[in-house]
Design an enzyme around this catalytic site. Structure first.
Site, PDB file in Angstrom:
ATOM      1  N   PHE A 193     -61.271  88.899  39.698  1.00 49.43           N
ATOM      2  CA  PHE A 193     -60.325  89.702  38.925  1.00 49.43           C
ATOM      3  C   PHE A 193     -60.053  89.069  37.562  1.00 49.43           C
ATOM      4  O   PHE A 193     -59.863  89.759  36.576  1.00 49.43           O
ATOM      5  CB  PHE A 193     -59.029  89.832  39.726  1.00 49.43           C
ATOM      6  N   ASP A 223     -64.819  91.216  32.205  1.00 54.02           N
ATOM      7  CA  ASP A 223     -64.260  92.063  33.259  1.00 54.02           C
ATOM      8  C   ASP A 223     -65.352  92.423  34.260  1.00 54.02           C
ATOM      9  O   ASP A 223     -66.365  93.015  33.907  1.00 54.02           O
ATOM     10  CB  ASP A 223     -63.669  93.331  32.638  1.00 54.02           C
ATOM     11  N   GLY A 279     -61.012  88.294  32.195  1.00 54.70           N
ATOM     12  CA  GLY A 279     -61.438  89.287  33.167  1.00 54.70           C
ATOM     13  C   GLY A 279     -60.649  90.583  33.014  1.00 54.70           C
ATOM     14  O   GLY A 279     -60.353  91.031  31.909  1.00 54.70           O
ATOM     15  N   HIS A 280     -60.267  91.161  34.144  1.00 56.50           N
ATOM     16  CA  HIS A 280     -59.613  92.472  34.173  1.00 56.50           C
ATOM     17  C   HIS A 280     -58.128  92.415  33.818  1.00 56.50           C
ATOM     18  O   HIS A 280     -57.530  93.414  33.478  1.00 56.50           O
ATOM     19  CB  HIS A 280     -59.797  93.076  35.574  1.00 56.50           C
ATOM     20  N   TRP A 281     -57.535  91.248  33.872  1.00 49.42           N
ATOM     21  CA  TRP A 281     -56.092  91.086  33.715  1.00 49.42           C
ATOM     22  C   TRP A 281     -55.761  90.440  32.379  1.00 49.42           C
ATOM     23  O   TRP A 281     -55.200  89.346  32.323  1.00 49.42           O
ATOM     24  CB  TRP A 281     -55.568  90.224  34.853  1.00 49.42           C
TER      25      TRP A 281
END
Length: 149
Positions: free
Chosen positions: A40, A102, A129-131
């Site tokens: 993540f 990501d 990443g995604h966060w």
């Protein structure tokens, strides 16, 4: 929002992260949560045991949400509708923020979103990443505050 741009043109779908998320929602265990959070974010060392325990507790408190997500997968296995043809309808100034690394929604989906919206800007965080709001919190918050003012 990543799904609205359709599937990635470069990364097989579903992505590694989405597969792990689906597994977590089907079987919400601490082990599955750790597997998912390890992809993540760019640097999983930022994921503390306390954070993971709190996330799992929140998930388990809403089993109906998990069950509905799993049902939606059965109804629509691709989970990536393509609204690219309608993005030009979004006239408002738009800020798209993406993590270069990501592993849930690849960066080319973000590029497609920006390309389709006439007043969109894109900020890409490296080593992210995604966060993005977690991994680059200070710069993220400063950028969003300036954009909104």
């Amino acid at each position: 929002m990543g799904g609205t741009g359709g599937p990635s043109q470069f990364v097989p779908m579903p992505t590694e992260g989405i597969k792990l998320l689906q597994g977590l929602y089907r079987e919400p265990t601490l082990e599955n949560l750790k597997k998912m959070l390890n992809v993540f974010v760019y640097d999983p060392s930022t994921m503390t045991e306390e954070l993971m325990a709190a996330r799992l507790q929140n998930m388990l408190a809403r089993r109906d949400y998990l069950e509905n997500f799993v049902k939606s997968l059965a109804a629509n296995p691709t989970q990536f509708p393509d609204y690219g043809h309608r993005l030009n309808e979004i006239k408002a100034p738009t800020l798209v923020i993406w993590g270069r690394d990501d592993r849930f929604v690849p960066m080319d989906v973000g590029l497609r979103l920006v390309w389709g919206m006439p007043n969109a800007d894109l900020l890409i965080f490296g080593r992210c990443g995604h966060w993005a709001h977690w991994e680059h919190a200070e710069r993220f918050n400063d950028t969003v505050a300036k954009f909104l003012s």
